[in-house]
Motif scaffolding. Structure first.
Motif, mmCIF file in Angstrom:
data_model
loop_
_atom_site.group_PDB
_atom_site.id
_atom_site.type_symbol
_atom_site.label_atom_id
_atom_site.label_comp_id
_atom_site.label_asym_id
_atom_site.label_seq_id
_atom_site.Cartn_x
_atom_site.Cartn_y
_atom_site.Cartn_z
ATOM 1 N N GLN A 1 0.827 -1.198 0.000
ATOM 2 C CA GLN A 1 0.000 0.000 0.000
ATOM 3 C C GLN A 1 0.861 1.248 0.000
ATOM 4 O OE1 GLN A 1 -0.775 -2.040 3.029
ATOM 5 N NE2 GLN A 1 -2.880 -2.640 2.729
ATOM 6 N N THR A 2 2.078 1.168 0.547
ATOM 7 C CA THR A 2 2.943 2.331 0.576
ATOM 8 C C THR A 2 3.521 2.569 -0.812
ATOM 9 O OG1 THR A 2 4.811 0.963 1.209
ATOM 10 C CG2 THR A 2 3.565 2.003 2.982
ATOM 11 N N GLU A 3 3.984 3.780 -1.031
ATOM 12 C CA GLU A 3 4.512 4.119 -2.345
ATOM 13 C C GLU A 3 5.830 3.421 -2.623
ATOM 14 O OE1 GLU A 3 4.676 8.351 -2.467
ATOM 15 O OE2 GLU A 3 2.513 8.537 -2.408
ATOM 16 N N GLN A 4 6.668 3.300 -1.601
ATOM 17 C CA GLN A 4 7.967 2.659 -1.785
ATOM 18 C C GLN A 4 8.363 2.022 -0.474
ATOM 19 O OE1 GLN A 4 11.122 5.251 -2.988
ATOM 20 N NE2 GLN A 4 12.674 3.827 -2.334
ATOM 21 N N VAL A 5 8.919 0.835 -0.553
ATOM 22 C CA VAL A 5 9.371 0.127 0.629
ATOM 23 C C VAL A 5 10.835 -0.194 0.425
ATOM 24 C CG1 VAL A 5 9.031 -1.912 2.046
ATOM 25 C CG2 VAL A 5 7.084 -0.894 0.875
ATOM 26 N N TYR B 1 20.595 -1.895 -0.709
ATOM 27 C CA TYR B 1 19.177 -1.763 -0.385
ATOM 28 C C TYR B 1 18.354 -2.757 -1.188
ATOM 29 C CZ TYR B 1 20.166 2.618 1.992
ATOM 30 O OH TYR B 1 20.633 3.552 2.853
ATOM 31 N N LEU B 2 17.275 -3.216 -0.578
ATOM 32 C CA LEU B 2 16.272 -4.040 -1.228
ATOM 33 C C LEU B 2 14.996 -3.218 -1.213
ATOM 34 C CD1 LEU B 2 15.868 -6.949 -2.353
ATOM 35 C CD2 LEU B 2 15.068 -7.579 -0.079
ATOM 36 N N GLU B 3 14.447 -2.920 -2.396
ATOM 37 C CA GLU B 3 13.274 -2.060 -2.484
ATOM 38 C C GLU B 3 12.195 -2.705 -3.338
ATOM 39 O OE1 GLU B 3 13.945 2.047 -3.230
ATOM 40 O OE2 GLU B 3 15.887 2.048 -2.233
ATOM 41 N N TRP B 4 10.952 -2.340 -3.057
ATOM 42 C CA TRP B 4 9.792 -2.871 -3.765
ATOM 43 C C TRP B 4 9.122 -1.734 -4.520
ATOM 44 C CZ3 TRP B 4 11.732 -4.648 0.654
ATOM 45 C CH2 TRP B 4 11.691 -6.011 0.928
ATOM 46 N N TYR B 5 8.790 -1.953 -5.794
ATOM 47 C CA TYR B 5 8.109 -0.954 -6.615
ATOM 48 C C TYR B 5 6.929 -1.615 -7.320
ATOM 49 C CZ TYR B 5 12.401 1.820 -6.179
ATOM 50 O OH TYR B 5 13.470 2.518 -5.708
ATOM 51 N N GLY B 6 5.780 -0.966 -7.280
ATOM 52 C CA GLY B 6 4.612 -1.459 -7.993
ATOM 53 C C GLY B 6 4.580 -0.938 -9.414
ATOM 54 N N VAL B 7 4.208 -1.791 -10.365
ATOM 55 C CA VAL B 7 4.144 -1.405 -11.779
ATOM 56 C C VAL B 7 2.704 -1.006 -12.106
ATOM 57 C CG1 VAL B 7 4.470 -2.175 -14.164
ATOM 58 C CG2 VAL B 7 6.003 -3.020 -12.358
ATOM 59 N N THR B 8 2.542 0.204 -12.628
ATOM 60 C CA THR B 8 1.220 0.689 -13.024
ATOM 61 C C THR B 8 1.065 0.592 -14.539
ATOM 62 O OG1 THR B 8 1.891 2.985 -13.355
ATOM 63 C CG2 THR B 8 1.281 2.341 -11.103
ATOM 64 N N ASP B 9 -0.129 0.862 -15.027
ATOM 65 C CA ASP B 9 -0.353 0.774 -16.476
ATOM 66 C C ASP B 9 0.338 1.897 -17.235
ATOM 67 O OD1 ASP B 9 -2.045 2.705 -15.487
ATOM 68 O OD2 ASP B 9 -3.831 1.962 -16.509
ATOM 69 N N GLU B 10 0.803 2.956 -16.529
ATOM 70 C CA GLU B 10 1.543 4.026 -17.194
ATOM 71 C C GLU B 10 3.036 3.734 -17.305
ATOM 72 O OE1 GLU B 10 -0.224 5.515 -14.266
ATOM 73 O OE2 GLU B 10 -2.047 5.909 -15.392
ATOM 74 N N SER B 11 3.501 2.669 -16.678
ATOM 75 C CA SER B 11 4.930 2.371 -16.671
ATOM 76 C C SER B 11 5.434 2.064 -18.072
ATOM 77 C CB SER B 11 5.221 1.182 -15.754
ATOM 78 O OG SER B 11 6.559 0.788 -15.885
ATOM 79 N N ASP B 12 6.579 2.658 -18.406
ATOM 80 C CA ASP B 12 7.207 2.385 -19.699
ATOM 81 C C ASP B 12 7.631 0.926 -19.816
ATOM 82 O OD1 ASP B 12 6.953 4.987 -20.572
ATOM 83 O OD2 ASP B 12 8.946 5.585 -19.899
ATOM 84 N N PHE B 13 7.854 0.263 -18.687
ATOM 85 C CA PHE B 13 8.342 -1.110 -18.700
ATOM 86 C C PHE B 13 7.233 -2.148 -18.793
ATOM 87 C CE2 PHE B 13 11.905 0.822 -16.084
ATOM 88 C CZ PHE B 13 12.699 1.036 -17.196
ATOM 89 N N ALA B 14 5.991 -1.743 -18.550
ATOM 90 C CA ALA B 14 4.881 -2.700 -18.605
ATOM 91 C C ALA B 14 4.801 -3.316 -19.997
ATOM 92 C CB ALA B 14 3.566 -2.021 -18.245
ATOM 93 N N GLY B 15 4.770 -4.641 -20.036
ATOM 94 C CA GLY B 15 4.693 -5.365 -21.299
ATOM 95 C C GLY B 15 6.044 -5.702 -21.906
ATOM 96 N N GLN B 16 7.133 -5.218 -21.315
ATOM 97 C CA GLN B 16 8.463 -5.507 -21.843
ATOM 98 C C GLN B 16 9.097 -6.693 -21.124
ATOM 99 O OE1 GLN B 16 11.166 -2.228 -21.727
ATOM 100 N NE2 GLN B 16 9.969 -0.972 -23.123
#
Length: 165
Positions: free
Chosen positions: A74-78, A87-102
């Motif tokens: 739920q947080t923006e970045q962990v 560091y170990l970090e978690w990022y959520g991929v949204t439909d606006e992400s340039d990487f989605a589908g790659q």
């Protein structure tokens, strides 16, 4: 948040964590590995014992609290610091992400930022390690490892609210 550390000769170490409401959480780590946890209403008061844990159970509870068993998204970045500079970090991929589908190979994330994607959480599935052929999908949570500067570069590359924002 301030943490006070003191030696307890013949016993172990005591850590007092100042809480926001003026209370203090006191953790006594015995040389045997046993942990005792107390709550003090203020710095000068005696603490009430909440519970104690064996060394093994304390380490398990610690990893749960740290987020190793379940990482809320739920947080923006962990982030989790694994060492002085890693560091170990978690990022959520949204439909606006340039990487989605790659595919990871196409996204060239390691070459562009220096970070490595070590796992992808997709619904109830954990893809670890992902292969160069793994496709990044909307809704994925990317588990990224790197130093602070590389993680910042990754975040900047994904800026504009694409991932982790």
């Amino acid at each position: 948040m301030t943490i006070y550390e003191s030696d307890l000769p013949g016993v172990g170490k005591k850590f007092e964590v100042e809480l926001e409401d003026g209370k203090r959480l006191v953790i006594v780590t015995h040389n045997t590995g046993k942990r005792e946890v107390f709550l003090k209403p203020n710095a000068d008061a005696d603490g009430d014992k909440l519970f104690d844990l064996s060394d093994r159970l304390a380490r398990t509870v610690g990893t749960i609290l740290e987020g190793a068993y379940f990482q809320p998204v739920q947080t923006e970045q962990v982030e989790t610091m694994l060492g002085d500079e890693t560091y170990l970090e978690w990022y959520g991929v949204t439909d606006e992400s340039d990487f989605a589908g790659q595919r990871l190979a196409e996204a060239n994330i390691r070459e562009r930022t220096g970070v490595s994607i070590v796992a992808i959480q997709r619904d109830d599935e954990l893809i670890s390690p992902p292969t160069p052929e793994t496709v990044i999908e909307v809704g994925d949570t990317l588990v990224v490892i790197g130093d602070r500067e590389d993680c910042a570069e990754f975040e900047e590359l994904l800026g504009d609210g694409y991932v982790g924002e």
